[in-house]
Design a protein around this motif. Sequence first.
Motif, PDB file in Angstrom:
ATOM      1  N   PRO A 197      18.682  12.176 -29.163  1.00 23.88           N
ATOM      2  CA  PRO A 197      19.466  12.279 -27.929  1.00 23.88           C
ATOM      3  C   PRO A 197      20.142  10.951 -27.621  1.00 23.88           C
ATOM      4  CG  PRO A 197      17.141  12.057 -27.401  1.00 23.88           C
ATOM      5  CD  PRO A 197      17.240  12.095 -28.903  1.00 23.88           C
ATOM      6  N   GLN A 198      21.406  11.018 -27.265  1.00 21.71           N
ATOM      7  CA  GLN A 198      22.114   9.795 -26.905  1.00 21.71           C
ATOM      8  C   GLN A 198      21.566   9.219 -25.601  1.00 21.71           C
ATOM      9  OE1 GLN A 198      26.302  10.342 -26.417  1.00 21.71           O
ATOM     10  NE2 GLN A 198      26.674   8.271 -25.711  1.00 21.71           N
ATOM     11  N   ARG A 199      21.171  10.104 -24.677  1.00 19.00           N
ATOM     12  CA  ARG A 199      20.618   9.664 -23.401  1.00 19.00           C
ATOM     13  C   ARG A 199      19.155  10.099 -23.319  1.00 19.00           C
ATOM     14  NH1 ARG A 199      23.709  10.743 -17.778  1.00 19.00           N
ATOM     15  NH2 ARG A 199      23.642  12.875 -18.560  1.00 19.00           N
ATOM     16  N   LYS A 200      18.280   9.111 -23.271  1.00 19.35           N
ATOM     17  CA  LYS A 200      16.842   9.351 -23.274  1.00 19.35           C
ATOM     18  C   LYS A 200      16.179   8.254 -22.443  1.00 19.35           C
ATOM     19  CE  LYS A 200      12.982   9.638 -26.583  1.00 19.35           C
ATOM     20  NZ  LYS A 200      12.644   9.559 -28.026  1.00 19.35           N
ATOM     21  N   ALA A 201      15.173   8.612 -21.649  1.00 13.08           N
ATOM     22  CA  ALA A 201      14.554   7.631 -20.764  1.00 13.08           C
ATOM     23  C   ALA A 201      13.063   7.871 -20.670  1.00 13.08           C
ATOM     24  CB  ALA A 201      15.181   7.697 -19.367  1.00 13.08           C
ATOM     25  N   ALA A 202      12.319   6.761 -20.698  1.00 15.82           N
ATOM     26  CA  ALA A 202      10.891   6.792 -20.393  1.00 15.82           C
ATOM     27  C   ALA A 202      10.766   6.529 -18.897  1.00 15.82           C
ATOM     28  CB  ALA A 202      10.139   5.744 -21.206  1.00 15.82           C
ATOM     29  N   VAL A 203      10.472   7.564 -18.130  1.00 14.21           N
ATOM     30  CA  VAL A 203      10.509   7.487 -16.675  1.00 14.21           C
ATOM     31  C   VAL A 203       9.185   6.936 -16.164  1.00 14.21           C
ATOM     32  CG1 VAL A 203      10.875   8.782 -14.554  1.00 14.21           C
ATOM     33  CG2 VAL A 203      12.070   9.445 -16.644  1.00 14.21           C
ATOM     34  N   ALA A 204       9.269   5.897 -15.342  1.00 21.13           N
ATOM     35  CA  ALA A 204       8.093   5.284 -14.739  1.00 21.13           C
ATOM     36  C   ALA A 204       8.383   4.999 -13.276  1.00 21.13           C
ATOM     37  CB  ALA A 204       7.708   4.007 -15.485  1.00 21.13           C
ATOM     38  N   SER A 205       7.382   4.496 -12.578  1.00 20.77           N
ATOM     39  CA  SER A 205       7.533   4.097 -11.192  1.00 20.77           C
ATOM     40  C   SER A 205       7.528   2.583 -11.094  1.00 20.77           C
ATOM     41  CB  SER A 205       6.403   4.688 -10.348  1.00 20.77           C
ATOM     42  OG  SER A 205       6.390   4.127  -9.059  1.00 20.77           O
ATOM     43  N   LYS A 206       8.359   2.032 -10.180  1.00 12.88           N
ATOM     44  CA  LYS A 206       8.327   0.600  -9.956  1.00 12.88           C
ATOM     45  C   LYS A 206       7.072   0.191  -9.195  1.00 12.88           C
ATOM     46  CE  LYS A 206      11.989  -1.691  -8.960  1.00 12.88           C
ATOM     47  NZ  LYS A 206      13.207  -2.192  -8.264  1.00 12.88           N
ATOM     48  N   ALA A 207       6.471   1.168  -8.508  1.00 13.12           N
ATOM     49  CA  ALA A 207       5.252   0.880  -7.769  1.00 13.12           C
ATOM     50  C   ALA A 207       4.046   0.977  -8.699  1.00 13.12           C
ATOM     51  CB  ALA A 207       5.099   1.849  -6.602  1.00 13.12           C
ATOM     52  N   GLN A 208       2.967   0.393  -8.240  1.00 15.26           N
ATOM     53  CA  GLN A 208       1.708   0.436  -8.987  1.00 15.26           C
ATOM     54  C   GLN A 208       0.698   1.240  -8.188  1.00 15.26           C
ATOM     55  OE1 GLN A 208       0.188  -3.381 -10.057  1.00 15.26           O
ATOM     56  NE2 GLN A 208      -1.816  -2.609 -10.703  1.00 15.26           N
ATOM     57  N   GLY A 209      -0.023   2.130  -8.872  1.00 19.06           N
ATOM     58  CA  GLY A 209      -1.017   2.928  -8.163  1.00 19.06           C
ATOM     59  C   GLY A 209      -1.541   4.059  -9.024  1.00 19.06           C
ATOM     60  N   ARG A 210      -2.344   4.900  -8.394  1.00 20.11           N
ATOM     61  CA  ARG A 210      -2.943   6.027  -9.099  1.00 20.11           C
ATOM     62  C   ARG A 210      -2.043   7.244  -8.981  1.00 20.11           C
ATOM     63  NH1 ARG A 210      -6.602  10.223  -8.186  1.00 20.11           N
ATOM     64  NH2 ARG A 210      -6.524   9.797  -5.947  1.00 20.11           N
ATOM     65  N   LEU A 211      -1.849   7.950 -10.110  1.00 20.09           N
ATOM     66  CA  LEU A 211      -1.002   9.136 -10.114  1.00 20.09           C
ATOM     67  C   LEU A 211      -1.703  10.244  -9.325  1.00 20.09           C
ATOM     68  CD1 LEU A 211       1.626  10.355 -11.199  1.00 20.09           C
ATOM     69  CD2 LEU A 211       0.353  11.111 -13.209  1.00 20.09           C
ATOM     70  N   GLU A 212      -1.023  10.688  -8.276  1.00 17.10           N
ATOM     71  CA  GLU A 212      -1.614  11.675  -7.369  1.00 17.10           C
ATOM     72  C   GLU A 212      -1.153  13.091  -7.672  1.00 17.10           C
ATOM     73  OE1 GLU A 212      -2.400  11.452  -2.651  1.00 17.10           O
ATOM     74  OE2 GLU A 212      -0.279  11.517  -3.219  1.00 17.10           O
ATOM     75  N   TRP A 213       0.102  13.246  -8.132  1.00 14.53           N
ATOM     76  CA  TRP A 213       0.655  14.579  -8.385  1.00 14.53           C
ATOM     77  C   TRP A 213       1.672  14.486  -9.498  1.00 14.53           C
ATOM     78  CZ3 TRP A 213       5.756  16.371  -7.770  1.00 14.53           C
ATOM     79  CH2 TRP A 213       5.917  17.763  -7.882  1.00 14.53           C
ATOM     80  N   LEU A 214       1.622  15.450 -10.417  1.00 17.84           N
ATOM     81  CA  LEU A 214       2.575  15.534 -11.525  1.00 17.84           C
ATOM     82  C   LEU A 214       3.078  16.954 -11.603  1.00 17.84           C
ATOM     83  CD1 LEU A 214       3.933  14.136 -13.949  1.00 17.84           C
ATOM     84  CD2 LEU A 214       1.975  14.807 -15.336  1.00 17.84           C
ATOM     85  N   GLY A 215       4.381  17.122 -11.471  1.00 15.40           N
ATOM     86  CA  GLY A 215       4.948  18.464 -11.364  1.00 15.40           C
ATOM     87  C   GLY A 215       5.657  18.981 -12.586  1.00 15.40           C
ATOM     88  N   VAL A 216       5.517  18.329 -13.734  1.00 18.72           N
ATOM     89  CA  VAL A 216       6.214  18.779 -14.938  1.00 18.72           C
ATOM     90  C   VAL A 216       5.250  18.769 -16.115  1.00 18.72           C
ATOM     91  CG1 VAL A 216       8.487  18.014 -14.170  1.00 18.72           C
ATOM     92  CG2 VAL A 216       7.007  16.435 -15.417  1.00 18.72           C
ATOM     93  N   LEU A 217       5.636  19.514 -17.150  1.00 17.88           N
ATOM     94  CA  LEU A 217       4.926  19.536 -18.426  1.00 17.88           C
ATOM     95  C   LEU A 217       5.947  19.343 -19.539  1.00 17.88           C
ATOM     96  CD1 LEU A 217       2.580  22.614 -17.808  1.00 17.88           C
ATOM     97  CD2 LEU A 217       1.911  20.204 -17.764  1.00 17.88           C
ATOM     98  N   GLU A 218       5.447  19.248 -20.777  1.00 13.85           N
ATOM     99  CA  GLU A 218       6.366  19.156 -21.904  1.00 13.85           C
ATOM    100  C   GLU A 218       7.244  20.406 -21.951  1.00 13.85           C
ATOM    101  OE1 GLU A 218       3.170  18.758 -22.038  1.00 13.85           O
ATOM    102  OE2 GLU A 218       2.621  16.915 -23.154  1.00 13.85           O
ATOM    103  N   GLY A 219       8.538  20.192 -22.082  1.00 16.11           N
ATOM    104  CA  GLY A 219       9.475  21.306 -22.128  1.00 16.11           C
ATOM    105  C   GLY A 219      10.062  21.686 -20.791  1.00 16.11           C
ATOM    106  N   SER A 220       9.558  21.104 -19.692  1.00 14.66           N
ATOM    107  CA  SER A 220      10.098  21.425 -18.371  1.00 14.66           C
ATOM    108  C   SER A 220      11.523  20.892 -18.248  1.00 14.66           C
ATOM    109  CB  SER A 220       9.227  20.815 -17.279  1.00 14.66           C
ATOM    110  OG  SER A 220       7.913  21.327 -17.320  1.00 14.66           O
ATOM    111  N   ARG A 221      12.385  21.711 -17.655  1.00 16.11           N
ATOM    112  CA  ARG A 221      13.758  21.284 -17.390  1.00 16.11           C
ATOM    113  C   ARG A 221      13.827  20.710 -15.969  1.00 16.11           C
ATOM    114  NH1 ARG A 221      17.703  22.436 -20.858  1.00 16.11           N
ATOM    115  NH2 ARG A 221      17.192  23.789 -22.622  1.00 16.11           N
ATOM    116  N   VAL A 222      14.477  19.587 -15.832  1.00 20.22           N
ATOM    117  CA  VAL A 222      14.560  18.916 -14.540  1.00 20.22           C
ATOM    118  C   VAL A 222      16.019  18.621 -14.218  1.00 20.22           C
ATOM    119  CG1 VAL A 222      12.262  17.890 -14.708  1.00 20.22           C
ATOM    120  CG2 VAL A 222      14.222  16.659 -15.640  1.00 20.22           C
ATOM    121  N   LYS A 223      16.296  18.519 -12.911  1.00 23.41           N
ATOM    122  CA  LYS A 223      17.615  18.161 -12.424  1.00 23.41           C
ATOM    123  C   LYS A 223      17.599  16.718 -11.930  1.00 23.41           C
ATOM    124  CE  LYS A 223      19.689  22.171 -12.953  1.00 23.41           C
ATOM    125  NZ  LYS A 223      20.848  22.333 -13.857  1.00 23.41           N
ATOM    126  N   LYS A 224      18.763  16.121 -11.884  1.00 26.93           N
ATOM    127  CA  LYS A 224      18.866  14.747 -11.410  1.00 26.93           C
ATOM    128  C   LYS A 224      18.317  14.633  -9.993  1.00 26.93           C
ATOM    129  CE  LYS A 224      22.116  10.953 -10.700  1.00 26.93           C
ATOM    130  NZ  LYS A 224      23.520  10.507 -10.762  1.00 26.93           N
TER     131      LYS A 224
END
Length: 404
Positions: free
Chosen positions: A79-106
């Motif tokens: 893929p020409q456009r690919k990103a490893a998405v992270a948070s600038k904040a530091q902390g414990r992950l409380e909720w994750l709403g996607v899985l492998e293969g999930s389609r997301v919008k901007k």
Amino acid sequence: MADHDLSRLKIDRQAAAAGASIRPRRRWLRYAVIAVVLLALAGIALRLAGPRPVQTATVTSAYPTQNFTLLNATGYVVPQRKAAVASKAQGRLEWLGVLEGSRVKKDEVIARLESKDVAASFAQAQAQVQVAQANLALQQAELKDAEVNLRRSKVLIVPNAISRTQYDADVARFDKARASVNSSRASVVSAQANARAAEVAVEQTVVRAPFDGVVLVKHANVGDNITPFSAAADTKGAIVTIADMETLEVEADVAESNIARIRVDQPCELLLDALPGLRLAGQVARIVPTVDRSKATVLVKVRFVDRDARVLPDMSAKIAFLSRAATAQDRQPVVAVQPAAIATRDGRQVVYVVRDGKAHEMTVRTGDKLGELVAVQGVKPGDVVVLSPGDHIGDGSRVSTAKP
């Protein structure tokens, strides 16, 4: 009458026995020679009557694009456009709403970190804004009172109704009140800025998709500690990896000796190993202007003109760089065979298809040459045909595949 020695008159039985034994030996020798000759003739007859060993080839499918292919290369889909998405904040992950293969919008929320501490800081910052605004209101009231007293003093000072000292005190009070108002206004601005910073800290605990795409890899789970820009033990940097599937392209290393045969916007044909029956049109997008000295290659990137939802990142692909764009007919497979399999019988072009140990004569119609093959009609892909059939091969001849 002369005397005769009768003792000499006797039969030599040993010589007679020797002669008798030689005759049977000669007879058996003749029989052995005849038997060997008969066996040899029988072997020759069996060999002539048995299946003839032949070389064979398989009828296959070929594509007309082979006739105007300039160069072939292998590469991978990326893929020409690919990103490893992270948070600038530091902390414990409380909720994750996607899985492998999930389609997301901007800007879609895909994860959240614990935010109680930063939310409390934000509330405290908002309270500080209210305190600063209250102080500003107090100072503005003081300024208003000082302004009224100063106007009164200016009127009374003319007839010397008040002393000069009182007048100077009223002027100083007004200036002080005005400075206090300016200071309070700056305090309000500072408090509002702190509140915005606290609000940003809260927002940074919410992870959003940077663009439309598909989740490729999930790096973290609920409960993991997220520490961006760090490789500390028991912590995660990126939460998910997202790729824009609309920007897929194929990267291939081309030998620098062949790079002159490639140009930007050159038509290509893409064949994926995972989808062997699929041929997609492509076009050279970019030629990276540097050479890998260790491999003496240049990186070429080819974009997809035709798209297919089954194409995934990191699939291996073959690229055919063409001298012209392929038409729809050029991308249709045709039946082809090696030219050595075609023979002429009574003015007809035929091939001999091997089935059940016999050669079956099939009349064919030849077409264009496709590389090392020739297009034919009259047989189907998968048929096994005899290579270089001589006059000794005919319809119904028994054949066997010769070992190479």
